[in-house]
Design a protein around this motif. Structure first.
Motif, mmCIF file in Angstrom:
data_model
loop_
_atom_site.group_PDB
_atom_site.id
_atom_site.type_symbol
_atom_site.label_atom_id
_atom_site.label_comp_id
_atom_site.label_asym_id
_atom_site.label_seq_id
_atom_site.Cartn_x
_atom_site.Cartn_y
_atom_site.Cartn_z
ATOM 1 N N GLN A 160 -22.938 -10.432 0.389
ATOM 2 C CA GLN A 160 -23.658 -11.666 0.056
ATOM 3 C C GLN A 160 -24.600 -11.497 -1.129
ATOM 4 N N ASP B 100 -27.711 -23.286 5.978
ATOM 5 C CA ASP B 100 -27.035 -23.071 7.258
ATOM 6 C C ASP B 100 -25.819 -22.176 7.027
ATOM 7 N N TRP B 101 -26.028 -20.872 6.982
ATOM 8 C CA TRP B 101 -24.956 -19.945 6.659
ATOM 9 C C TRP B 101 -23.868 -19.869 7.724
ATOM 10 N N LEU C 236 -23.070 -10.454 5.423
ATOM 11 C CA LEU C 236 -24.324 -11.172 5.222
ATOM 12 C C LEU C 236 -25.519 -10.252 5.386
ATOM 13 N N ARG D 8 -28.016 -13.755 16.497
ATOM 14 C CA ARG D 8 -27.493 -14.082 15.174
ATOM 15 C C ARG D 8 -26.057 -13.570 15.018
ATOM 16 N N LEU E 55 -23.502 -7.900 9.648
ATOM 17 C CA LEU E 55 -24.824 -8.435 9.324
ATOM 18 C C LEU E 55 -25.743 -7.261 9.020
ATOM 19 N N THR F 32 -30.261 -14.954 5.179
ATOM 20 C CA THR F 32 -29.793 -16.051 6.024
ATOM 21 C C THR F 32 -30.953 -16.734 6.745
ATOM 22 N N ARG F 33 -32.143 -16.381 6.360
ATOM 23 C CA ARG F 33 -33.364 -17.040 6.851
ATOM 24 C C ARG F 33 -34.328 -17.087 5.674
ATOM 25 N N PHE G 127 -22.723 -15.783 14.158
ATOM 26 C CA PHE G 127 -21.829 -15.510 13.029
ATOM 27 C C PHE G 127 -20.459 -14.993 13.471
#
Length: 290
Positions: free
Chosen positions: A14, A74-75, A44, A106, A89, A49-50, A110
């Motif tokens: 990402q 909003d991933w 990610l 999370r 992640l 993602t936040r 995902f």
């Protein structure tokens, strides 16, 4: 490729697309072009993602890897709509230890089971006692995640290849002192090669413990005469540098890794991380055909 052999997914990190994914429209367009280029997965970063702290945005910008302003997007919906699998992640160890339940949630959101520790900030990899304590922390965290149905992987950069006073590298010590059942590897071939290690030898040594692979070619864009014989190496597109890309991916296939993940950090073609990814995707499609 025999039908019994599951090839790795073609994926991207990402952070390569951070600066061109700051708005929903940008993110959708970027992800669509990646899928069109042949990417099947994305890795990610939790902090992308936040909402991303200002200090993180500043530090990544200085490092030449800006994260952009997409942390509020909003991933889960974006990657699902694009048809991409989330292969892992990335999270820091402190977050993993202090907010494990949130990380587990999370990952469920995902649809991934891989959590990757991306090295330590302000950490002395030349301190044997510190490395031993880190190995213990990783093992504890890895066993906890295993109970949650997740797998913890460690991602190297260059600092892990520092020599320890007793001999050997911090990387080797971490692997020796962590429980292989609790801690796997995401081997970053670019950083290993930059540190003077041989990625192919590392793959032969650690074998199936390596579950994900980061791949960026290493070379130079310099053309014409140079003032001296010394040319600085940087990240370049796959197939345009001198990393052993073909045999590395052959090993990834043989080890049945889950994904080969592109991460060209900077030095992109025409300053475009997306154009750079599309060029590297040609090599990934050739070596990891559908």
């Amino acid at each position: 490729m025999p039908s019994s052999t599951r090839r790795p997914l073609r994926a991207i990190q990402q952070i390569q697309i951070g600066r061109i994914s700051s708005t929903e429209d940008q993110a959708r367009e970027t992800l669509a072009r990646l899928v069109a280029a042949g990417f099947e997965g994305i890795e990610l970063n939790g902090f992308m993602t936040r909402p991303t702290p200002l200090i993180v945005r500043a530090l990544t910008r200085v490092a030449g890897m800006p994260v952009g302003g997409g942390g509020r997007l909003d991933w889960p919906r974006l990657v699902a709509d694009a048809g991409l699998s989330v292969v892992a992640l990335h999270e820091d160890l402190g977050t993993i230890e202090s907010a494990r339940a949130e990380v587990v949630a999370r990952c469920a959101e995902f649809g991934t089971r891989n959590v990757v520790v991306t090295g330590m900030h302000r950490f002395d990899y030349g301190d044997e006692e510190a490395v031993a304590r880190l190995a213990q922390r990783l093992t504890v965290a890895g066993h906890a995640f295993a109970n949650d149905g997740l797998r913890l992987l460690y991602h190297n950069h260059t600092a892990e290849f520092r020599r320890l006073p007793s001999g050997g590298t911090a990387f080797a010590a971490l692997l020796e002192q962590t429980d292989a059942e609790a801690i796997g590897l995401e081997l970053d071939c670019y950083w290993a090669a930059t540190a003077g290690a041989d990625p192919l030898l590392l793959l032969d040594t650690f074998g199936e413990r390596v579950r994900l692979l980061h791949l960026t070619d290493r070379g130079s864009r310099v053309t014409g005469p140079t003032m001296t014989p010394i040319v600085k190496a940087d990240s370049v597109e796959l197939g345009t540098g001198n990393l052993a890309v073909d045999p590395i991916i052959e090993r990834a296939i043989a080890l049945q890794m889950e994904a080969v993940i592109l991460e060209t950090h900077k030095n992109w073609i025409d300053g475009s991380p997306l154009r750079s990814a599309e060029v590297s995707a040609d090599v990934l499609r050739r070596l990891l055909p559908s």
